[in-house]
Design a protein around this motif. Structure first.
Motif: not given
Ligand SMILES: Cc1cc2nc3c(=O)[nH]c(=O)nc-3n(C[C@H](O)[C@H](O)[C@H](O)COP(=O)(O)O)c2cc1C
Length: 316
Positions: A228-244
């Motif tokens: 489900a698309p969600v706008r969030m702040m870029k942080n470690k969790f966000y970076n981990d997600l982009q790596e995945l």
């Protein structure tokens, strides 16, 4: 400032304080209602009995109208709707689901129903379901969002062209000037989320509020589109997600990384690395944590100044 929206909700200003998970409990909602806008409790992060408690506390803290936001992606929906009716709440804003599911049932109980959409197609569907007003939320907005990626500037006139019922604009609005712009585009009112996250009365963790006021343009991103698309702040969790994402993961792998209660961890408990920090693009121009009454006063002052600027020919 009387218009269709102030009349519909019986409020002073055509502004809705958005329902937001982990942010909008009874303190925020009652402060917003007391300041002359429509306060909204965010049921999305509340167990049914917690919602009942917040409704009762809100009723004690204000004698002005307030409502409940119900995102239809969470469990216990029937129980939540029953509590809303039992406790005498008069306004419900539904989101992230089919507007046909509860609209007629709620309206039979005398409740004003509003539905949140991110496209013309869903605005028409909500109108057909019989809602009293629509919130059209652009791509800039914090939290869950549509897949269409239509910005507020495009979405509002596009929806306005097609629907007859009152229209509330959301996404990227944190100032009176933006409120004026949305209303010039055809909105009858505005729904504001991110600005109220950085308020004294929001139930967000202070570290998250500080993170919001220190953020800059480009610090948020709309992601998690597979779920489900969600706008969030870029942080470690966000970076981990982009790596995945680089490994072309399955939905199950994304769900596994997401785990449970990431939004609570980030926004409510203040874990800025591992938590999911939902916020809109407009956080880039939010520089301070203010009380709700100051936020509303500023919005109205800026709105009146913008009106004067236009009427006195300072712009053209
Ligand atoms: C932290 C946060 C949580 C949110 N939670 C919800 C929610 O539970 N239900 C919902 O319909 N919208 C939710 N939203 C979207 C808001 O209701 C609102 O439409 C949006 O914030 C407006 O855009 P803005 O953030 O640019 O003001 C959330 C937004 C934020 C920032």
């Amino acid at each position: 400032m009387a218009n269709k929206i102030t009349e519909l909700f019986n409020i002073k200003y055509p502004i809705v304080q958005a329902g937001m998970v982990w942010n909008s409990g009874w303190r925020l909602a009652s402060a917003a209602s007391n300041a002359g806008v429509l306060g909204i409790l965010g049921a999305g992060s509340m167990y049914p009995e917690v919602l009942r408690e917040h409704i009762q506390k809100c009723q004690k803290a204000t004698n002005k109208p307030f409502g409940v936001n119900v995102p239809m992606i969470y469990p216990n929906l029937e129980e939540i709707m029953d509590i809303i009716v039992e406790e005498g709440v008069k306004i419900v804003i539904t989101s992230a689901g089919n507007p046909h599911t509860f609209t007629s049932w709620l309206k039979e109980k005398g409740i004003t129903v509003v539905h949140v959409v991110s496209s013309v197609k869903f605005a028409l569907k909500a109108q057909e379901a019989g809602v009293d007003a629509i919130v059209a939320e652009g791509f800039e907005a914090g939290g869950h969002n549509g897949r269409e990626e239509t910005t507020t500037l495009t979405l509002i006139p596009a929806v306005k062209e097609q629907i007859k019922i009152p229209l509330i604009a959301a996404g990227g609005i944190a100032t009176g000037q933006a409120m004026m712009a949305a209303m010039v585009l055809g909105a009858d009112g505005v729904q504001i989320g991110s600005r109220f996250v950085a308020s004294e009365e929001s139930s967000a963790h202070m570290d998250f509020k500080k993170y919001v006021v220190n953020s800059k343009e480009g610090d948020t991103h709309l992601t998690l589109k597979e779920l489900a698309p969600v706008r969030m702040m870029k942080n470690k969790f966000y970076n981990d997600l982009q790596e995945l994402y680089k490994t072309s993961p399955t939905k199950e792998q994304i769900k596994e990384l997401l785990g449970r209660a990431r939004t609570k961890l980030g926004m409510f408990e203040g874990d800025l690395d591992e938590g999911e920090l939902e916020i809109g693009q407009v956080s880039a121009i939010i520089h301070d944590i203010k009380s709700v009454s100051e936020i509303v006063e500023n919005l109205i002052k800026e709105f009146e100044e913008a009106k004067l600027k236009i009427c006195s020919g300072q712009i053209f």
